[in-house]
Design a protein around this motif. Structure first.
Motif, PDB file in Angstrom:
ATOM      1  N   GLY A  24      34.219  74.779 -77.050  1.00 53.82           N
ATOM      2  CA  GLY A  24      35.384  74.932 -77.993  1.00 53.82           C
ATOM      3  C   GLY A  24      35.707  72.811 -77.639  1.00 53.82           C
ATOM      4  N   PRO A  58      33.146  79.151 -76.621  1.00 56.18           N
ATOM      5  CA  PRO A  58      32.860  78.925 -77.797  1.00 56.18           C
ATOM      6  C   PRO A  58      32.294  80.109 -78.783  1.00 56.18           C
ATOM      7  N   LYS A  59      32.985  79.837 -80.192  1.00 52.48           N
ATOM      8  CA  LYS A  59      32.287  81.083 -81.530  1.00 52.48           C
ATOM      9  C   LYS A  59      30.488  81.442 -80.895  1.00 52.48           C
ATOM     10  N   ASP A 283      39.504  86.520 -84.043  1.00 52.88           N
ATOM     11  CA  ASP A 283      38.383  85.593 -83.497  1.00 52.88           C
ATOM     12  C   ASP A 283      36.660  85.491 -82.656  1.00 52.88           C
ATOM     13  N   ARG A 285      35.253  83.870 -80.109  1.00 60.52           N
ATOM     14  CA  ARG A 285      35.629  82.630 -79.381  1.00 60.52           C
ATOM     15  C   ARG A 285      35.532  84.580 -78.117  1.00 60.52           C
TER      16      ARG A 285
END
Length: 594
Positions: A24, A58-59, A283, A285
């Protein structure tokens, strides 16, 4: 993430990747001082939550995202199938998997933090991160020897289920006598079920029978009509008992039909278990394993010299004693045998649950090794193997390593060799890595061509045959030249190829490096043991501007003796030439022209 090298040897997995995964983007406003973040992780500290918040995870990529978060519990038995095999299968159904080696109450208690890896520029330091909400927990154990489900964990799971969470308990029962004290069966009993030592077959897989009453629905039975999967409601939530991980684990030997059946079973059971609560959503993440021991790491830690050990609260005291009392000595011994640059930051070791191997992550910082063992010798052995993977040996005068020999500078043959030396030091097994097994699979010692493709060797001689032979070669060289030859070989290689550091060496170039290090021509020996080289002799060569004349190395193709565990000498100086010994290696002088 691009995976360059994924090697499995028995129960050891060691990975090297090309570079750090894309993370990210750090938040610009109020971003903490990067130098302070670097100082923290290089000192072995976990980044505080308020600082970690500036570096979003990060996703994770999930097609057809259902919003259902699934916690894969690794704190009671850590296996590669659970760590790295189950997550991709869950993603195919649109579920969001998160593996965790922390105790369950640590992860499931609202408002608590867990240790994860954070994307900070090109490194991935450990930091504290808020726990997401989960819809389903999958936990697994295949025997009573593994780490306990603590009372706090069982209470947290029960509260989680009663509030609407799903719990899938996967067990493989042992004999009846062991069931009474089995911590997983205690957990199952608190929810109204248990596992039996009786088994049945579902598809092609053996599974334990589950013992349930009428409050349960039998989901699937085996060929003998015994229930092997059952489910029931508890409070607002759902509980599943399953008699084997193999019922949902994809296997390379499975038929397409079997793989499809397992995939459907996994999707159906997780969807049913998740039905008691609204999908967590939000999300994606979430903590991800990145081919390491996470996404979520153990919550406790212990500093041992230049080693930071992460462990869960349910870890066994005797294993922690081994970490404290033995591993510092193992690290010092490896460094003494193979002097290598020591990173300024400490090594991170994950002391995992259960038994069965380990892993190493060398491609991004902080470096990480994992040990999965329930025995003192197992921890020492796996730790030595994984630490050796991170040790390149003496660099050249520029402080660098250069070129790569055919089996990898820090590959399995290298790590297994030093693992075997450590095992020889700490146990009665004095034959390094059982290298004399070579003569069981290759009676003449010359049938396995080390220069042949690995796949071809394994097709004919079995998994790992090439490593067994290389360990035997290393031991024979140890016997002839003493333990200094190995670090000297590494230094000679890094020095000779300093101007072409990315070169992949041929076997001829490797044997020449070894011969310079040994001070004797090793080509006749390698030809005698069946290695395909272009040259059969190396009478004269040059190193550091000097011409070196090399007599033939008189090394016999016979079983190796005990490990050489003494100290090394000065690896930058030529080795003292051993006294004359009889040789069975052919004299190639006449064949080479006299």
């Amino acid at each position: 993430m691009n995976v360059r090298n994924l090697i499995t040897m028995g129960a050891c997995m060691c990975l090297t990747v090309l570079g750090a995964a894309e993370g990210g983007t750090p938040v610009a406003d109020g971003q903490p001082d990067l130098a302070e973040v670097t100082r923290l992780w290089k000192s072995g500290q976990t980044i505080p939550a308020e600082t970690a918040a500036h570096y979003p995870l990060p996703k994770i990529e999930v097609e057809n995202d259902t919003g259902v978060n699934v916690l894969i519990d690794l704190a009671h038995q850590c296996s590669f199938a659970m760590m790295w095999g189950l997550a991709p299968a869950l993603k195919e159904h649109g579920f969001r998997p998160v593996g965790s080696q922390a105790t369950l109450d640590t992860v499931l208690t609202p408002g608590t933090l867990s240790r994860v890896r954070l994307p900070v520029n090109e490194v991935w330091p450990f930091g504290w991160w808020p726990n997401p909400r989960y819809n389903v927990v999958i936990t697994h154990q295949s025997g009573p020897e593994s780490q306990d489900y603590l009372p706090e964990e069982r209470a947290a799971l029960k509260a989680f289920v009663e509030a609407g969470g799903g719990l899938i308990i996967v067990g493989w029962a042992q004999d009846e006598e062991k069931l009474e004290g089995w911590t997983l069966n205690k957990l199952a009993a608190e929810l109204g079920g248990s596992f039996s030592p009786e088994t049945d077959v579902l598809g092609d897989e053996h599974a334990a029978m589950v013992r349930v009453d009428r409050a349960w629905e039998v989901f699937e039975r085996g060929r003998e009509n015994r229930p092997v999967i059952a489910r029931r409601g508890v409070g607002k939530g759902h509980v599943v008992l399953m008699g084997s991980l193999a019922l949902i684990e994809q296997n390379d030997n499975d038929t397409e039909e079997a793989m499809a059946a397992k995939a459907k079973r996994l999707g159906d059971l997780v969807a049913w278990a998740a039905a008691g609560s609204e999908p967590a959503g939000g999300d994606t993440r979430l903590p991800d394993a990145m081919w390491g021991g996470g996404g979520i790491y153990p919550e406790l830690e212990q500093r041992v010299g230049n080693l930071v050990v992460y462990y869960a609260r349910n870890q066994k005291d005797e294993l922690l004693t081994t970490v404290r009392d033995d591993l510092p000595d193992v690290g010092r011994q490896l460094q003494a045998w193979l002097p290598s640059p020591v990173p300024e930051e400490p090594m991170v070791m994950v002391l995992a649950a259960g038994g069965g191997g380990g892993w190493a992550i060398n491609a991004y910082d902080p470096k990480e090794i994992g040990v999965i063992s329930l025995e003192r010798v197992g921890i020492i052995s796996v730790f030595a193997h994984e630490l050796a993977h991170t040790m390149a040996g003496p660099p050249n005068n520029d402080g660098a390593i250069a070129a790569d020999w055919p089996h990898g500078n820090q590959g399995e043959s290298h790590a297994g060799w030093f693992q075997g030396k450590i095992v020889a030091k700490y146990t009665d097994n004095k034959i390094v890595k059982d290298c004399n097994r070579l003569f069981e699979i290759d009676p003449t010692g010359s049938a396995i061509d080390l220069a042949a493709p690995t796949e071809r060797i394994r097709e004919k001689f079995g998994e790992g045959a090439e490593w067994t032979k290389i360990w035997w070669v290393f031991q024979k060289l140890d016997e002839r030249y003493g333990p200094t030859w190995y670090p000297r070989w590494r230094w000679v290689q890094y020095t000779r190829w300093a101007h072409t550091p990315d070169k992949h060496l041929t076997w001829d170039e490797t044997v020449e490096d070894m011969s310079i290090a040994a001070g004797e021509d090793l080509f006749p020996f390698f030809r005698a043991i069946g290695t395909s080289t272009e040259r059969d002799r190396l009478r004269v060569t040059e190193f550091l501007g000097k011409t070196i004349k090399l007599p033939v190395a008189p090394i016999e193709v016979t079983p190796a003796g005990e490990a050489k565990l003494g100290p090394i000498g000065d690896y930058k100086k030529p080795l003292d030439r051993p006294g004359s010994q009889p040789s069975t290696a052919p004299d190639l002088d006449s064949a080479a022209g006299g």
